[in-house]
Design an enzyme around this catalytic site. Structure first.
Site, PDB file in Angstrom:
ATOM      1  N   LYS A  63      -0.068   3.678  -2.732  1.00 29.60           N
ATOM      2  CA  LYS A  63      -1.069   4.746  -2.635  1.00 29.60           C
ATOM      3  C   LYS A  63      -0.428   6.128  -2.603  1.00 29.60           C
ATOM      4  CE  LYS A  63      -4.616   1.992  -0.223  1.00 29.60           C
ATOM      5  NZ  LYS A  63      -3.927   0.683  -0.160  1.00 29.60           N
TER       6      LYS A  63
ATOM      7  N   TYR B 297     -10.168   3.415   6.136  1.00 30.66           N
ATOM      8  CA  TYR B 297      -9.063   3.057   5.249  1.00 30.66           C
ATOM      9  C   TYR B 297      -9.441   1.848   4.399  1.00 30.66           C
ATOM     10  CZ  TYR B 297      -4.536   1.491   3.611  1.00 30.66           C
ATOM     11  OH  TYR B 297      -3.502   1.094   2.803  1.00 30.66           O
TER      12      TYR B 297
ATOM     13  N   SER C 226       0.791  -1.235   0.000  1.00 29.06           N
ATOM     14  CA  SER C 226       0.000   0.000   0.000  1.00 29.06           C
ATOM     15  C   SER C 226       0.817   1.276   0.000  1.00 29.06           C
ATOM     16  CB  SER C 226      -0.960   0.004   1.187  1.00 29.06           C
ATOM     17  OG  SER C 226      -2.024  -0.899   0.955  1.00 29.06           O
TER      18      SER C 226
END
Length: 386
Positions: A108, A203, A105
């Site tokens: 991101k 999230y 992640s």
């Protein structure tokens, strides 16, 4: 539901030949590991203002029953690097300091940066509804479409999309299958919103999967190419990129990853991660992620007014994230960071706003997708200790 003209060819399946050639054999036993290699950088001034002893002690314990390899880079006022462990449990060969890994992640951060560049170019408006750019995205059940800003700050109200399992063991059986971003998003929007846009921060990957689709629609180009020309190449991130559709391999030097599958230590290095795409499919190195940190916080990636917005936590229930990055306070220091977790791989990047302290690590751990705090506490937090 589509995202408009498809600009990337996405494989719908992995060939039987490829899957069979990469079939992973569980490790019933492992070769005796070589002693851990701990290598603080000798060519640069030793970083001050942090607990180097704790980091050295953490590396000295690698490999252990969970972590097979660890690479750490500390920067800012002074520099320190270290690595320990093995690149392959079968052979006990020593860790590769420049290894590539699944960055999860932390992808991101790149996606947010590309969107903010489009905002700077006036091709995207932060407070415009996403339906302006993806008119076919949302069904009528969405009375209020989320804005681009709300997608960036995880406050869009979108529910999680389709997946290939919720645990590493469940996903392992499907590791060579392909789930396209369109399928992921279609399953999300079919459920309707979880809450009104902006009401809560939750999230999840879904927000950034939609942002990847937005990038493609606005630019008429693939997400992967936009990330390369806008972020990777300008910052000199020569060893960072994406696997290429459903390719389950990590090309170039890498340390192998392991997880517990059915009670056995199993090699999980080869894995089709394309369903994570703009939310988590990046492959990188610690040196390249450090370049990303310095470039972003140094104002070389997005204009500083937009960086200020990126590092602003929205006024929403439970909010701790700005855009992609999460705010922490350690020993009175404000830190912005992002973790990334894929089966067998755990990644962290973090920095103070003034870049007086940065840390990047890659840890190959069987617990990578579990509660990550013990890994963060062991390999990252000492970099910010007073």
């Amino acid at each position: 539901m589509t995202s408009g003209t498809t600009v990337r060819a996405r494989a719908t399946a992995v060939s039987a030949l490829l899957a069979s050639s990469l079939l992973l054999v569980p490790l019933a036993g492992t070769a005796a590991a070589h002693p851990a290699r701990v290598s603080p950088a000798a060519s640069a001034p030793r970083a001050t203002g942090f607990d180097a002893t704790a980091l050295e002690r953490a590396l000295a314990e690698v490999p252990d029953g969970d972590v097979s390899a660890a690479l750490i880079r500390v920067g800012g006022k002074g520099r320190w690097t270290g690595g320990a462990g093995v690149r392959d449990l079968r052979t006990g060969a020593p860790v590769l300091p420049q290894a590539r890994f699944r960055a999860g992640s932390t992808t991101k951060v790149v996606t947010a940066a590309v969107v903010l560049q489009l905002v700077a170019e006036r091709r995207v408006a932060l407070d415009a509804p996403v339906s302006r750019y993806l008119p076919d995205l949302l069904p009528p059940s969405f009375a209020e479409p989320p804005t681009v800003r709300q997608l960036l700050t995880y406050t869009s109200g979108l529910r999680p999309g389709a997946n290939l399992g919720s645990t590493t063991e469940e996903m392992y059986a499907h590791r060579f299958e392909t789930l396209t971003p369109e399928e992921v998003v279609a399953a999300s929007v079919a459920q309707g919103p979880a809450h009104a846009p902006g009401e809560r921060q939750v999230y999840g990957n879904i927000h950034y999967t939609v942002l990847g689709m937005l990038i493609e629609k606005v630019t008429g180009d693939s997400y992967e190419h936009q990330a390369a020309v806008r972020i990777f190449r300008p910052l000199g991130m020569r060893h960072t990129g994406f696997p290429g559709g459903s390719d389950p391999r990590i090309h170039g030097p890498h340390n192998r990853a392991y997880a517990d599958i059915g009670g056995r230590t199993t090699d999980v290095t080869e894995w089709n991660m394309s369903d994570r795409w703009a939310a988590g499919d990046m492959i990188s190195t610690t040196a390249d992620l450090e370049r990303l940190v310095f470039g972003l916080f140094g104002g070389k990636v997005v204009p500083r007014p937009l960086l200020d917005q990126m590092l602003t936590v929205p006024d929403a229930d439970g909010a701790t994230y700005g855009m992609a990055l999460q705010r922490f306070v350690v020993d009175g220091r404000e830190i912005w960071g992002k973790t990334g977790s894929r089966p067998g791989y755990h990644t962290v990047l973090g920095a103070t706003r003034d870049l007086s302290r940065t840390v990047v690590y890659s840890v190959n751990a069987k617990s990578a997708r579990d509660d990550a705090f013990p890994l963060v506490q062991r390999f990252a937090l000492p970099a910010f200790a007073s």
